[in-house]
Design an enzyme around this catalytic site. Structure first.
Site: not given
Ligand code: MN
Length: 712
Positions: A81-82
């Site tokens: 996700e990051d």
């Protein structure tokens, strides 16, 4: 809550060695450095490096004694996700198994539950599916949530409330359902702290204020219990500790008590060697201290749905105070603390996924998922299962069945066998006949009566509360609905074809129907019939023909109900969007008891239940119908009045009719040679009762000889 030192790779290795000494740590080392690199430079709300979070999550997973793949997933869970990390890289560097786990957690993390009801249902469904696919996904998610809750103080207050509420609504119950009680309790306490800080700190303060005193007292009681057990040669580990804040809070809420009024803050636990010793210890305790009636529960003989086992009792303790005691074996204790995570076994360092087959709950989820296509139904079903308290009842042979609180004999019948459920006509509870909606209690003994003629109806959904029964009934109703729609559609199409001078039979012979289905993108003629039956497509439109001219009565009927069509007047069991017409032989009125018949080419025809014409009809075509929106719809009815022909008679009767609230749409008067008048009134009435009242008024008029409803 005491502050533990931050987790590190060393502390992870250390804990891992305690339950899995030969573990190959290389994957953990690799995941650790990859995650460290990927999150480099990122900060948490607390100002700490972001990497602290995945390490803490991995440490929680080690505390849960999980396998290497889960720990690695914990370390990598936020990278997709990051950061610039991809699933492809994870697959190459680790394995398909780990990349799928990371993918599962990533998808779960995107799910929020505070959107619209519908979205919530869909998200919940996704979560359950992920969980059913590989339960480790939810373990990692719970660890992630636990660490986020532990560090929630750094979030804005608004965010704290949202996350805490979601945790309390969704994650704590899931932890509970999976039997992971230590995680569940910590989550609940943290939720209380952020949702009701005033109450949380009040309880915390009071507990710590009385701490010294309580510890002395607890020590004394545990010592006394231990001595008592020794007298009978029972070697036990006796402990006592304060219950978690949230359970104290719940107790205060439920019983409307102040903190000072709650005496059983301490729960004592006796851990012994074997099941026999559990019962022996219970006997000793009950002999020494007076048990409080109704508080003894045998979760060893009848484990909770989440596999929890223990004996529970409350007694008047050595100092005359009420104490709660749990008795269990070491093995039961491990399950009680760790829940299903305690079942994972290691085989040559490999996670034994077959173990998940033992978790009946997860299996059931998949079963429902197949049966319930509508996400809202699925959510409702899972929620029932997740939050309901259970009762335990017996079959005539003494077999135990576990059912949700509020269960009825019908739920029981479905728990015994699907066919017993489908054909259930009644039940005897403890020897007495009871209605199907009777509520069962723990300890009831139930005998089900069945009949081959019985079959499930939509009403049953209101009677049952177990997910299993609901799913089974719904699936039967859906099948019936499909079948009826198919029959109906075929007949509607036949009727439309007849207006063009052909028929279904003729068309069938020359394959035209298959072409017609294909032309309208149906995969089969059966699909096409069903679509017609469900009212999704009109046969006239398919065949490019004009709809048939309505009959006079239909015209009148349509004009009277142009706003609310027949669908909203009549409910047909199991079918929405079906063509409905009222039988001419008996013209039912709202309030009449009615019955429906699927008729050739005319949808469903509604008759009064008394109508003699229905006796000749094929009972297989019978279908349950009911009035909807009663009182709001006007129906047409014809009345025939015979009266002495007096001047002004028509005016008088018209006045009587309109003052009763009915509307006259047409009137026809004929006089006979013997000075009698025969009047035919077409009226609009809203119910049978209204009509009957009006008839009584008319009949009581001095000139009226008879007044009756006639069928057109
Ligand atoms: Mn995370």
């Amino acid at each position: 809550m005491t502050k533990t030192p931050p987790a590190s790779i060393e502390s992870i290795y250390h804990s891992l060695a305690s339950y899995y000494p030969d573990a190959d740590k290389s994957l953990i080392t690799k995941a650790y450095s990859m995650a460290q690199q990927a999150h480099a430079g990122q900060k948490r709300e607390s100002g700490e490096p972001y990497f602290v979070h995945p390490v803490e999550v991995a440490a929680i997973l080690v505390d849960m004694k999980l396998d290497i793949a889960s720990i690695v997933t914990g370390l990598l869970h936020d990278t997709i996700e990051d950061t610039s990390m991809t699933l492809e890289i994870i697959k190459q560097e680790f394995s398909v198994e780990i990349s799928e786990l990371v993918d599962g957690v990533t998808k779960l993390s995107k799910i929020t539950f505070k959107t619209t009801e519908e979205k919530q249902a869909e998200n919940f469904r996704k979560m359950i599916i992920a969980m059913a696919k590989d339960i480790r996904v939810i373990f990692v998610k719970l660890a992630d949530r636990l660490n986020n809750m532990r560090t929630l103080e750094f979030m804005s207050q608004a965010k704290q409330k949202i996350i805490a509420q979601e945790t309390l609504d969704i994650y704590a119950p899931i932890a509970n359902r999976l039997g992971m009680s230590s995680i569940k309790m910590e989550l609940e306490d943290l939720c209380l702290r952020f949702l009701h800080p005033d109450i949380y700190y009040k309880i915390a303060q009071k507990i710590s204020k009385t701490k010294k005193e309580r510890e002395l007292f607890t020590e004394e009681v545990t010592h006394i219990i231990d001595e008592k057990l020794r007298e009978y040669d029972i070697i036990a580990l006796v402990t006592g500790r304060a219950k978690h804040f949230y359970s104290i809070y719940r107790k205060m809420e439920r019983r409307k008590l102040e903190y000072e009024q709650i005496f059983d803050i301490i729960a004592y636990r006796i851990i012994v060697e074997s099941i026999t010793e559990c019962y022996k210890a219970l006997g000793v305790i009950h002999a020494a201290y007076k048990p409080i009636p109704g508080r003894f529960k045998d979760y060893i003989a009848i484990p909770k749905a989440n596999s929890y086992q223990s004996l529970h009792t409350s007694v008047i303790g050595p100092h005359g105070e009420r104490i709660e005691i749990q008795i269990r074996t070491q093995e039961m204790h491990l399950v009680a603390e760790g829940g299903i995570a305690a079942y994972w076994k290691y085989k040559e360092g490999k996670f034994d996924s077959k173990q998940s087959g033992n978790i009946a709950w997860v299996d059931r989820l998949l079963e429902w998922h197949k049966a319930l296509q509508d996400p809202n139904e699925f959510l409702e079903t899972v929620k029932i299962d997740l939050f309901a308290e259970d009762i335990f009842v017996f079959t005539p042979k003494g077999e135990i069945k576990q059912l949700p609180h509020g269960a009825t004999p019908l739920d029981f019948a479905y728990a015994v066998h699907t066919d017993v459920g489908h054909h259930c006509t009644g039940a005897r509870v403890n020897g007495k006949m009871v209605p199907l909606r009777h509520r069962l209690k723990s300890g009831d003994s139930i005998e089900i009566e069945t009949s081959a003629l019985q079959s499930p109806s939509k009403d049953w959904l209101k009677i049952v509360c177990s997910s299993r029964a609901k799913a089974k009934i719904r699936s039967v109703i859906k099948t019936q609905e499909r079948q009826r729609a198919g029959i109906l559609g075929k007949e509607l199409l036949d009727k439309a074809l007849r207006t063009t001078g052909t028929s279904l039979n003729k068309q069938e012979k020359i394959d035209v129907l298959q072409q017609l289905a294909e032309k309208h993108s149906f995969s089969s003629t059966e699909d096409m019939y069903r679509a017609i039956g469900y009212g999704k497509i009109a046969p006239e439109n398919m065949l490019d023909i004009k709809p048939p001219e309505p009959t006079t009565m239909e015209k009148i009927f349509r004009s009277a109900t142009h706003k609310s069509d027949t669908h909203s007047i009549i409910q047909v069991a199991g079918i929405d969007d079906v063509l409905i017409r009222f039988a001419r032989c008996c013209t039912p009125l709202p309030g009449d008891t009615i019955t429906g018949f699927i008729t050739r080419g005319r949808g469903v025809t509604v008759h009064t239940a008394q109508c003699t014409k229905t006796l000749d009809m094929d009972p297989d075509r019978r279908i349950d119908v009911a009035w909807a929106n009663q009182g709001l719809i006007k129906r047409h009815v014809r009345t025939r009045i015979v009266a002495t022909d007096e001047p002004g008679l028509l005016a008088t009767l018209s006045h009587l009719i309109s003052s009763s609230g009915s509307n006259i749409t047409s009137a026809l008067v004929r006089t006979t040679k013997d000075r009698k008048a025969i009047l035919l009134f077409d009226l609009e009435v809203t119910s049978t009762i209204q009509l009957q009242k009006m008839m009584t008024t008319l009949e009581s008029h001095k000139d009226v000889i008879s007044a009756e409803r006639v069928h057109i």
